[in-house]
Write an enzyme that holds these catalytic residues in place. Structure first.
Site, PDB file in Angstrom:
ATOM      1  N   HIS A 120       9.635  27.675 -44.027  1.00 14.51           N
ATOM      2  CA  HIS A 120       9.282  28.974 -43.441  1.00 14.51           C
ATOM      3  C   HIS A 120      10.469  29.907 -43.305  1.00 14.51           C
ATOM      4  CE1 HIS A 120       5.530  26.886 -41.512  1.00 14.51           C
ATOM      5  NE2 HIS A 120       5.374  27.136 -42.778  1.00 14.51           N
ATOM      6  N   SER A 193       2.564  20.571 -34.063  1.00 17.94           N
ATOM      7  CA  SER A 193       1.147  20.517 -33.644  1.00 17.94           C
ATOM      8  C   SER A 193       0.237  20.446 -34.862  1.00 17.94           C
ATOM      9  CB  SER A 193       0.804  21.769 -32.820  1.00 17.94           C
ATOM     10  OG  SER A 193       1.027  22.924 -33.632  1.00 17.94           O
TER      11      SER A 193
END
Ligand code: BV8
Ligand code: ZN
Length: 253
Positions: A120, A193
């Site tokens: 990212h 997550s």
């Protein structure tokens, strides 16, 4: 409280050809970097669609830069934690070690990891939207508000070199991450997550290709039911414990 590390995991690691680690914001939490979705998460106040996407940036570059400047300041003041240093140590322990990170905070590199796949981007890098010129934080025109390119005749908007929602991941990093996931004998999903795709698909890619899948997280996630081993606890405690056990095993054989 560090959960017991099963001998079976240590045996698998010491006989593994390829070990892949996949990290998310949770590995930086103990350094003081807020996670995205925790109660102290930076997105508790903001929503990703409001900030981490190109249209939000074009609509309100001042607001988006205010958010990134605040995050850059936090990241400039924190240090890698024991979990980052343990991951750097793993590179020396396992020849076929790959570190895939969703994090943009550069803490893995600052802890000494070298073979890092940043899916990212990296908040310490920026570039001009118009001409692509790269800008380190220190090269940014220090003016408040929205930095603009200083290349002759450009004056384009400068943006952080991170992947926003709706943007493709860097192709080389993504391809290498898929290869490292498919090749892994042991795959660790640490501090994530597992909500953001396509990155979140990597643990199951590894498992489908035969990896022993380990999750390290103080909370169960949507991945937990699919893993072979769930080590419930803090990465800053569990990762160093794994390094110590592997080193012991190496000595006693
Ligand atoms: C894409 C950089 C193809 C920016 C980030 C509609 C339109 C377009 C796309 C989509 C769409 N709907 C869905 C999508 C796909 C979208 C997506 O997945 N959305 C989600 C929200 C559903 N993905 C994308 O857009 C991606 N691109 O799909 O391109 C495409 C192209 C065009 C059109 C269609 C498709 C790009 C995604 C990249 C987004 N950029 N970051 C910035 O940071 O400013 S994502 C951001 O979230 C971070 O990078 C972070 O890595 C990521 C995931 O979060 P986590 O790391 O998991 O952190 P989180 O807080 O969630 O969890 C922390 C965990 O740690 C918790 O489980 C906690 O328990 C644990 N923890 C806490 N303390 C500890 C700990 N664990 C261990 N130890 C501790 N001490
Ligand atoms: Zn430019």
């Amino acid at each position: 409280m560090t959960p017991p590390i099963p001998d079976t995991l240590i045996s698998r690691l010491t006989s593994a050809g390829a070990v892949t680690f996949f990290t998310g914001a949770g590995v930086s939490a103990e350094s003081g970097v807020p996670t995205f979705r925790g109660t102290d998460g930076i997105w508790a106040k903001f929503k990703p669609e409001e900030l981490a996407n190109l249209s939000a940036f074009m609509k309100n570059p001042e607001l988006v830069w205010e958010w990134y400047r605040a995050r850059k300041t936090i990241i400039a003041t924190v240090r890698p934690n024991a979990g980052h240093f343990a991951l750097a140590a793993m590179e020396a322990l396992f020849p076929g070690c790959t570190l895939i990170t969703q994090n943009i905070d550069n803490l893995h590199r600052r802890a000494g990891s070298r073979h890092i796949l940043e899916l990212h981007g990296n908040i310490e890098r920026n570039y001009c939207l118009k001409c692509g010129a790269p800008y380190g934080d220190e090269d940014l025109p220090q003016t408040e508000g929205v930095p603009r390119c200083s290349r002759a005749g450009c004056a384009g908007l400068i943006r952080p070199d991170v992947v926003w929602f709706g943007e493709m991941l860097p192709e080389d990093e993504w391809d290498a991450a898929v290869r490292a996931s498919a090749a892994a004998d042991v795959f660790f999903s640490v501090g994530t997550s597992g909500i953001v795709y396509p990155a979140a698909s990597l643990p199951l890619t590894a498992k489908q290709q035969g990896a022993f899948l380990v999750e390290i997280n103080p909370e169960p996630t949507s991945l937990t039911r699919s893993v072979d081993l769930f080590l419930q606890g803090l990465s800053g405690e569990i990762l160093p414990a794994i390094v110590e056990r592997v080193k012991e095993k190496r000595i006693v054989g």
